[in-house]
Motif scaffolding. Structure first.
Motif, PDB file in Angstrom:
ATOM      1  N   GLY A 182       2.754  20.651 -76.029  1.00  0.00           N
ATOM      2  CA  GLY A 182       3.128  19.311 -75.607  1.00  0.00           C
ATOM      3  C   GLY A 182       1.915  18.420 -75.404  1.00  0.00           C
ATOM      4  O   GLY A 182       1.958  17.225 -75.690  1.00  0.00           O
ATOM      5  N   LYS A 183       0.839  19.009 -74.919  1.00  0.00           N
ATOM      6  CA  LYS A 183      -0.388  18.226 -74.730  1.00  0.00           C
ATOM      7  C   LYS A 183      -0.933  17.739 -76.069  1.00  0.00           C
ATOM      8  O   LYS A 183      -1.564  16.699 -76.151  1.00  0.00           O
ATOM      9  CB  LYS A 183      -1.428  19.041 -73.966  1.00  0.00           C
ATOM     10  CG  LYS A 183      -1.026  19.255 -72.517  1.00  0.00           C
ATOM     11  CD  LYS A 183      -2.046  20.056 -71.754  1.00  0.00           C
ATOM     12  CE  LYS A 183      -1.531  20.252 -70.335  1.00  0.00           C
ATOM     13  NZ  LYS A 183      -2.484  20.849 -69.449  1.00  0.00           N
ATOM     14  N   PHE A 238       7.396  19.240 -72.349  1.00  0.00           N
ATOM     15  CA  PHE A 238       6.783  19.003 -73.654  1.00  0.00           C
ATOM     16  C   PHE A 238       6.191  17.596 -73.740  1.00  0.00           C
ATOM     17  O   PHE A 238       5.049  17.420 -74.146  1.00  0.00           O
ATOM     18  CB  PHE A 238       7.789  19.221 -74.794  1.00  0.00           C
ATOM     19  CG  PHE A 238       7.152  19.177 -76.151  1.00  0.00           C
ATOM     20  CD1 PHE A 238       6.420  20.260 -76.620  1.00  0.00           C
ATOM     21  CD2 PHE A 238       7.247  18.047 -76.956  1.00  0.00           C
ATOM     22  CE1 PHE A 238       5.798  20.220 -77.869  1.00  0.00           C
ATOM     23  CE2 PHE A 238       6.636  18.001 -78.199  1.00  0.00           C
ATOM     24  CZ  PHE A 238       5.905  19.091 -78.656  1.00  0.00           C
ATOM     25  N   PHE A 239       6.958  16.586 -73.345  1.00  0.00           N
ATOM     26  CA  PHE A 239       6.514  15.193 -73.485  1.00  0.00           C
ATOM     27  C   PHE A 239       5.416  14.808 -72.504  1.00  0.00           C
ATOM     28  O   PHE A 239       4.652  13.888 -72.754  1.00  0.00           O
ATOM     29  CB  PHE A 239       7.680  14.228 -73.290  1.00  0.00           C
ATOM     30  CG  PHE A 239       8.796  14.379 -74.278  1.00  0.00           C
ATOM     31  CD1 PHE A 239       8.570  14.707 -75.606  1.00  0.00           C
ATOM     32  CD2 PHE A 239      10.115  14.167 -73.884  1.00  0.00           C
ATOM     33  CE1 PHE A 239       9.606  14.835 -76.510  1.00  0.00           C
ATOM     34  CE2 PHE A 239      11.167  14.285 -74.778  1.00  0.00           C
ATOM     35  CZ  PHE A 239      10.900  14.618 -76.099  1.00  0.00           C
ATOM     36  N   GLY A 240       5.350  15.452 -71.360  1.00  0.00           N
ATOM     37  CA  GLY A 240       4.375  15.086 -70.333  1.00  0.00           C
ATOM     38  C   GLY A 240       4.922  13.994 -69.425  1.00  0.00           C
ATOM     39  O   GLY A 240       6.132  13.840 -69.263  1.00  0.00           O
ATOM     40  N   LYS A 241       4.024  13.234 -68.831  1.00  0.00           N
ATOM     41  CA  LYS A 241       4.405  12.160 -67.914  1.00  0.00           C
ATOM     42  C   LYS A 241       5.169  11.092 -68.705  1.00  0.00           C
ATOM     43  O   LYS A 241       4.783  10.717 -69.796  1.00  0.00           O
ATOM     44  CB  LYS A 241       3.154  11.557 -67.269  1.00  0.00           C
ATOM     45  CG  LYS A 241       3.446  10.629 -66.137  1.00  0.00           C
ATOM     46  CD  LYS A 241       3.924  11.370 -64.917  1.00  0.00           C
ATOM     47  CE  LYS A 241       4.117  10.419 -63.744  1.00  0.00           C
ATOM     48  NZ  LYS A 241       5.038  10.937 -62.757  1.00  0.00           N
ATOM     49  N   MET A 242       6.261  10.650 -68.116  1.00  0.00           N
ATOM     50  CA  MET A 242       7.125   9.652 -68.771  1.00  0.00           C
ATOM     51  C   MET A 242       7.319   8.472 -67.832  1.00  0.00           C
ATOM     52  O   MET A 242       7.339   8.636 -66.610  1.00  0.00           O
ATOM     53  CB  MET A 242       8.493  10.274 -69.085  1.00  0.00           C
ATOM     54  CG  MET A 242       8.439  11.454 -70.027  1.00  0.00           C
ATOM     55  SD  MET A 242      10.010  12.381 -70.137  1.00  0.00           S
ATOM     56  CE  MET A 242      11.075  11.217 -70.979  1.00  0.00           C
ATOM     57  N   THR A 243       7.497   7.287 -68.403  1.00  0.00           N
ATOM     58  CA  THR A 243       7.857   6.130 -67.592  1.00  0.00           C
ATOM     59  C   THR A 243       9.323   6.255 -67.202  1.00  0.00           C
ATOM     60  O   THR A 243      10.084   7.009 -67.826  1.00  0.00           O
ATOM     61  CB  THR A 243       7.669   4.815 -68.372  1.00  0.00           C
ATOM     62  OG1 THR A 243       8.616   4.779 -69.455  1.00  0.00           O
ATOM     63  CG2 THR A 243       6.243   4.666 -68.907  1.00  0.00           C
ATOM     64  N   ASN A 244       9.750   5.515 -66.200  1.00  0.00           N
ATOM     65  CA  ASN A 244      11.163   5.532 -65.824  1.00  0.00           C
ATOM     66  C   ASN A 244      12.037   5.075 -66.987  1.00  0.00           C
ATOM     67  O   ASN A 244      13.131   5.610 -67.184  1.00  0.00           O
ATOM     68  CB  ASN A 244      11.411   4.673 -64.586  1.00  0.00           C
ATOM     69  CG  ASN A 244      11.089   5.409 -63.305  1.00  0.00           C
ATOM     70  OD1 ASN A 244      10.576   6.522 -63.323  1.00  0.00           O
ATOM     71  ND2 ASN A 244      11.382   4.796 -62.183  1.00  0.00           N
ATOM     72  N   GLU A 245      11.561   4.110 -67.756  1.00  0.00           N
ATOM     73  CA  GLU A 245      12.333   3.656 -68.918  1.00  0.00           C
ATOM     74  C   GLU A 245      12.533   4.803 -69.914  1.00  0.00           C
ATOM     75  O   GLU A 245      13.643   5.022 -70.408  1.00  0.00           O
ATOM     76  CB  GLU A 245      11.636   2.478 -69.602  1.00  0.00           C
ATOM     77  CG  GLU A 245      12.386   1.977 -70.813  1.00  0.00           C
ATOM     78  CD  GLU A 245      11.673   0.851 -71.536  1.00  0.00           C
ATOM     79  OE1 GLU A 245      12.355   0.162 -72.335  1.00  0.00           O
ATOM     80  OE2 GLU A 245      10.459   0.639 -71.337  1.00  0.00           O
ATOM     81  N   GLN A 246      11.485   5.560 -70.200  1.00  0.00           N
ATOM     82  CA  GLN A 246      11.579   6.693 -71.115  1.00  0.00           C
ATOM     83  C   GLN A 246      12.487   7.779 -70.548  1.00  0.00           C
ATOM     84  O   GLN A 246      13.277   8.373 -71.287  1.00  0.00           O
ATOM     85  CB  GLN A 246      10.189   7.261 -71.395  1.00  0.00           C
ATOM     86  CG  GLN A 246       9.314   6.339 -72.216  1.00  0.00           C
ATOM     87  CD  GLN A 246       7.864   6.773 -72.228  1.00  0.00           C
ATOM     88  OE1 GLN A 246       7.350   7.339 -71.248  1.00  0.00           O
ATOM     89  NE2 GLN A 246       7.177   6.501 -73.336  1.00  0.00           N
TER      90      GLN A 246
END
Length: 150
Positions: A61-62, A124-132
């Motif tokens: 993911g990184k 997998f994606f890591g840190k996400m915004t609230n929108e994501q």
């Protein structure tokens, strides 16, 4: 963009969850409908942060997570049929308690109204915004409902 933070779409999802029946057959994948509902409750607990989790991103993911996240949140295209599940969310044990899982799942969908898990990191994606998070949480729930014709 469709997001689980939309009251209208949360209502749509909870209605679709209520229509599931034990007789529903998977259009793809290996889970039965009860296993899928259990999978979704575990996944939503993780995103909502309702149980203690150690959030961390996997090595692959990184390397590829941000690219995959962008691809999965850029439009309303549904998640594909062969998307792999994270190891923590695979449900192999037999379960036939669909009604209980439906109720839990519906409550979780409603709980996104007050989403506030700032420590969430997708494996997998890591840190996400609230929108994501809103877009992907809608897509994940929709993906499994479509899997069983819901």
């Amino acid at each position: 963009m469709k997001t689980i933070f939309s009251a209208t779409l949360r209502d749509e999802l909870t209605h679709r969850i209520s229509l599931l029946q034990a007789s529903n057959k998977a259009q793809w994948g290996k889970m039965n409908v009860s296993q899928m509902a259990r999978h979704c409750t575990i996944w939503n607990e993780w995103v909502l942060g309702t149980k203690p989790y150690e959030y961390k991103q996997e090595f692959l993911g990184k390397l590829f997570g941000k690219l995959a996240l962008k691809s999965n949140t850029k439009d309303d295209k549904p998640i594909g049929k062969k998307m792999p599940a994270g190891r923590a969310f695979v449900v192999k044990e037999a379960t036939s308690d669909l009604i209980s899982y439906q109720s839990i799942w519906q409550g979780q969908v409603k709980a996104y109204k007050d989403f506030s898990n700032d420590s969430f990191i997708h494996d997998f994606f890591g840190k996400m915004t609230n929108e994501q998070i809103g877009i992907f949480a809608y897509k994940h729930n929709d993906h499994h409902l479509r899997q069983f014709g819901g």
